[in-house]
Design a protein around this motif. Sequence first.
Motif, mmCIF file in Angstrom:
data_model
loop_
_atom_site.group_PDB
_atom_site.id
_atom_site.type_symbol
_atom_site.label_atom_id
_atom_site.label_comp_id
_atom_site.label_asym_id
_atom_site.label_seq_id
_atom_site.Cartn_x
_atom_site.Cartn_y
_atom_site.Cartn_z
ATOM 1 N N ASN A 365 0.786 -1.238 -0.091
ATOM 2 C CA ASN A 365 -0.008 -0.077 0.062
ATOM 3 C C ASN A 365 0.811 1.240 0.017
ATOM 4 O OD1 ASN A 365 -2.429 -1.457 0.059
ATOM 5 N ND2 ASN A 365 -2.370 -1.453 2.273
ATOM 6 N N ALA A 366 1.909 1.330 0.863
ATOM 7 C CA ALA A 366 2.825 2.464 0.983
ATOM 8 C C ALA A 366 3.450 2.453 -0.450
ATOM 9 C CB ALA A 366 3.940 2.127 2.048
ATOM 10 N N GLY A 367 4.103 1.415 -1.463
ATOM 11 C CA GLY A 367 4.660 1.299 -2.621
ATOM 12 C C GLY A 367 3.798 2.099 -3.481
ATOM 13 N N HIS A 444 -6.842 4.996 2.543
ATOM 14 C CA HIS A 444 -7.105 3.618 2.759
ATOM 15 C C HIS A 444 -6.082 3.015 3.694
ATOM 16 C CE1 HIS A 444 -8.098 -0.628 1.539
ATOM 17 N NE2 HIS A 444 -6.721 -0.849 1.294
ATOM 18 N N GLY A 445 -4.872 3.103 3.626
ATOM 19 C CA GLY A 445 -3.791 2.734 4.455
ATOM 20 C C GLY A 445 -3.908 3.262 6.078
ATOM 21 N N VAL A 446 -4.522 4.386 6.246
ATOM 22 C CA VAL A 446 -4.930 4.833 7.539
ATOM 23 C C VAL A 446 -5.974 4.120 8.132
ATOM 24 C CG1 VAL A 446 -5.483 6.948 9.165
ATOM 25 C CG2 VAL A 446 -3.628 6.845 7.121
ATOM 26 N N ARG A 453 -2.077 -0.479 10.055
ATOM 27 C CA ARG A 453 -1.847 1.103 9.953
ATOM 28 C C ARG A 453 -0.523 1.339 10.486
ATOM 29 N NH1 ARG A 453 -6.208 2.677 12.578
ATOM 30 N NH2 ARG A 453 -5.165 2.690 14.617
ATOM 31 N N SER A 454 -0.024 0.768 11.766
ATOM 32 C CA SER A 454 1.402 1.173 12.172
ATOM 33 C C SER A 454 2.257 0.663 10.912
ATOM 34 C CB SER A 454 1.329 0.370 13.408
ATOM 35 O OG SER A 454 0.621 0.701 14.379
ATOM 36 N N HIS A 455 2.334 -0.554 10.501
ATOM 37 C CA HIS A 455 3.235 -0.807 9.497
ATOM 38 C C HIS A 455 3.186 -0.006 8.198
ATOM 39 C CE1 HIS A 455 3.715 -4.771 11.700
ATOM 40 N NE2 HIS A 455 4.763 -4.991 11.111
ATOM 41 N N TRP A 459 6.286 2.017 6.855
ATOM 42 C CA TRP A 459 6.773 1.870 5.518
ATOM 43 C C TRP A 459 6.756 3.246 4.810
ATOM 44 C CZ3 TRP A 459 10.100 -1.483 3.850
ATOM 45 C CH2 TRP A 459 9.598 -2.907 4.281
ATOM 46 N N LEU A 460 5.866 3.881 4.886
ATOM 47 C CA LEU A 460 5.560 5.130 4.129
ATOM 48 C C LEU A 460 6.707 6.158 4.544
ATOM 49 C CD1 LEU A 460 4.356 6.722 1.676
ATOM 50 C CD2 LEU A 460 2.439 7.454 3.400
ATOM 51 N N GLU A 461 6.752 6.282 5.651
ATOM 52 C CA GLU A 461 7.626 7.287 6.528
ATOM 53 C C GLU A 461 9.078 6.861 6.061
ATOM 54 O OE1 GLU A 461 8.178 9.143 11.047
ATOM 55 O OE2 GLU A 461 8.245 7.215 10.795
ATOM 56 N N MET A 462 9.441 5.627 5.808
ATOM 57 C CA MET A 462 10.839 5.464 5.756
ATOM 58 C C MET A 462 11.118 5.504 4.139
ATOM 59 S SD MET A 462 11.872 1.921 7.956
ATOM 60 C CE MET A 462 10.385 1.226 7.573
ATOM 61 N N ASP A 463 10.030 5.150 3.223
ATOM 62 C CA ASP A 463 10.280 5.269 1.732
ATOM 63 C C ASP A 463 10.262 6.616 1.514
ATOM 64 O OD1 ASP A 463 10.069 2.585 1.316
ATOM 65 O OD2 ASP A 463 7.906 2.379 0.818
ATOM 66 N N LEU A 464 9.592 7.663 2.063
ATOM 67 C CA LEU A 464 9.582 9.146 1.919
ATOM 68 C C LEU A 464 11.141 9.703 2.143
ATOM 69 C CD1 LEU A 464 5.921 10.318 3.023
ATOM 70 C CD2 LEU A 464 6.977 9.967 0.607
#
Length: 787
Positions: A365-367, A444-446, A453-455, A459-464
């Motif tokens: 989802n983060a991807g 959708h992820g939140v 949601r935590s994962h 993931w999104l935080e690290m990818d950004l």
Amino acid sequence: MEVLSKIGLDDHYENKLTLSTVLEIDRNDISGKKTEMESLPGAFLKKLMMANANARSVCLASSDADNSSSDAGSDSYNAINPLDLTTAVFLCSDALLQQALVQKMSLCQFAIPFLLPDHETREITMMLWSMRGIVRKFSPSYHAFTKSFVEERLVLSQVPLVSFVRQGKSNFSKSLILNKLLSNPKQHHDTFCHRNMTCCDIPRRISDGLVEIAWYLPCGNRNVDRFTDPVAVANLRGDIRVFDKQFSFLCQTSAAVYIFCDDTQNIKMLEGIDMKAEVFLVTTSSQGKFFTLKKMATKPSLKTTTVSQKKRSEEDLVKVLQTSVATMLETCPSKISVENMAKSARRSGILVDEDGEECQSARKNAGKITRTITTVAEFKSKQLLSQGSVWKGLSWLEKESYRLRKAGRQNVEHYRSYLKTQEKELRRKQERLGKSPPMADFLHGVVTSEAQRSHFLRWLEMDLENLSRQDLSGLRDQYTDLRRKSPQAKERIAEIDMNISDCCLGLEHFFRECGQLYKYTSYLPEYSQQRKVMEHLPAHCAQMLLDGFPVELFDGDASNIPMKWITDVLAELHDVMHSKSNVKVVTILGAENVGKSTLLNTMFGLRFSVGGGRCTRGAYLQLIGVGEDVRNELGCDCLMVIDTEGLKPHQMNQDDDSHERDKDVATLAVGLSDVVIVNISEDSAAEIKDVLEIVVQAFVRMHDTGKIRPVCHFVHTHKSDVPTRERKERETQLSAQLEQMIATASGAERKHKITKISDVIEYDPDANNWCGNTDTQTTWLHLHFTG
């Protein structure tokens, strides 16, 4: 497991410990007493979350010492090895807590669990997810000429892995040798627990088979660096004949494996192993009087070649190993990232912690979001549609409706009506812009399950961060360098600051968009599908606060608080906590780059963003629970900690608007707080004066609100140790400065009843001044509340 039951963790083997439970303030935090055996995990976790380098030395309560009259064997049984304690804590922690623990262990320069054994299930888990959060700066040899640094997420770094293992018993401590091998000449670190450390001679039970990993990262100074290139070092606890799966994995992924053994040991077991690494034997005599380093050829048959002659001391061994590793690094073609090691782990029958469905679904989802980002600035302008000029325009209109600075000679009510009309037009424009596909994916992820949601957010935080790191690192270095050397170059500093803002993309930008979407959808009819989708969003955000995620309170780009969004999030928090939400607020203020975020992280175990340059923009809050046993004493159910952006010295403000913004931030912080921490660097007297003026004016502004005076603590940070006498003199000077500034600020705000510092601040010069060293981060405040 017996060890888990002994230290009170048996219930958490199934029901995992969470970050919020670990951060909760309890009786031990306030009393500071030694802990009983069943409280050892809590004491260890609290010290570790505060990045305390003595976390592994948690001690037992005096009652245990009084009852130690039993025989030595019983004492040994009743104690616990630090490695067992670490292993037990990781086995009983959820994924988010494990990641937080690893980041803190890395800050303490501790070796990190890499292959975690579970003797109950007989499974081994590679801790890839837990290590994903580690980011470090270093200067490899190919950058030595320019003396520049590389900032990387360590699990993605392509570096050689060097492994150290043992066959049979050894006459000296392998871990102690490793610590000497990795420590710089000027500074020693106990990266790996070893026999000579307190309690480390206690037999291990559940940590046998544990593989730890640490990194040696050069700083670019040839006089200090042991090795000129980065290298990862793995250490297997236990005999390779017993833990052959771990050993086989290390042989496949390492560039070199050093086997410590007696010179009489049988090494035939190496014949059946897929050996991709160079193998070295460190053999010792039966009396332990000398050792020899031998290089082994495993194909076509086992042969050894002596690399070093017999040596008689551990120091000699360390020198020989340093030479051997350095030589290997110079010609080593075998480099691998921790992420790629996961493939070998799976082939070896080793589990990988991030292979679970929740983690992988969240990553997918983060991807979906990050794949749409080509450049950060373009993404922000085209996909975060409610921000930019629209949101800044709305922010200006909101502030102007209260301040009326542009009203001139117009009728006030007519002018306000005009501003309201302008606001409605911008809100309609926001509504027409709607919601972009990446924002739909974010929502959708939140709104999924709590664990996913935590994962997803991590993931999104690290990818950004990975996307913007390369540009931001250079810009922040430029900003810091120019700010230090040429503070008068306002326009250039402002330009770089704006570039930093353009290149920044984090979770806060997505939640700003949520706040704007939530605001304008609240005006839609109740039956609107779009409104129904958004109305549950504050509840999810409230749960995020409880899970340990920071939430932006004050938008650092638009200089605005999204009042409806924040109000509804806090209202949901009140409901989730079943009205047990009596809050005390601790806020920090200070200039840029004095370590405000780091201080809060160290004090409370939080995870506010830390980095170079102007990293924190706006204000962020995190929530810490308070245990029922101390709620009456502290007078609250939870603690809200607010981190604020750095205040700029007056000579660096490009215009009056930026100076006014700093005063607004300070006033907000003071107005919300029960305790205000003012972090000041002792390196610049002019900067101290400018920052203190802003802070004092904020206290004066709040005088007539009827709010109880907040307690104020001043933290003096130094880059080196300062003699006690000089420190006392500076504190006396600070008190005199504050009294002078109160008179000036009260005159400027036309509040002539205010004549002394105690009129607006609860401040005791003897009790509320704290000295900290920026190199050691030893500052700890004992906060108290009033009211």
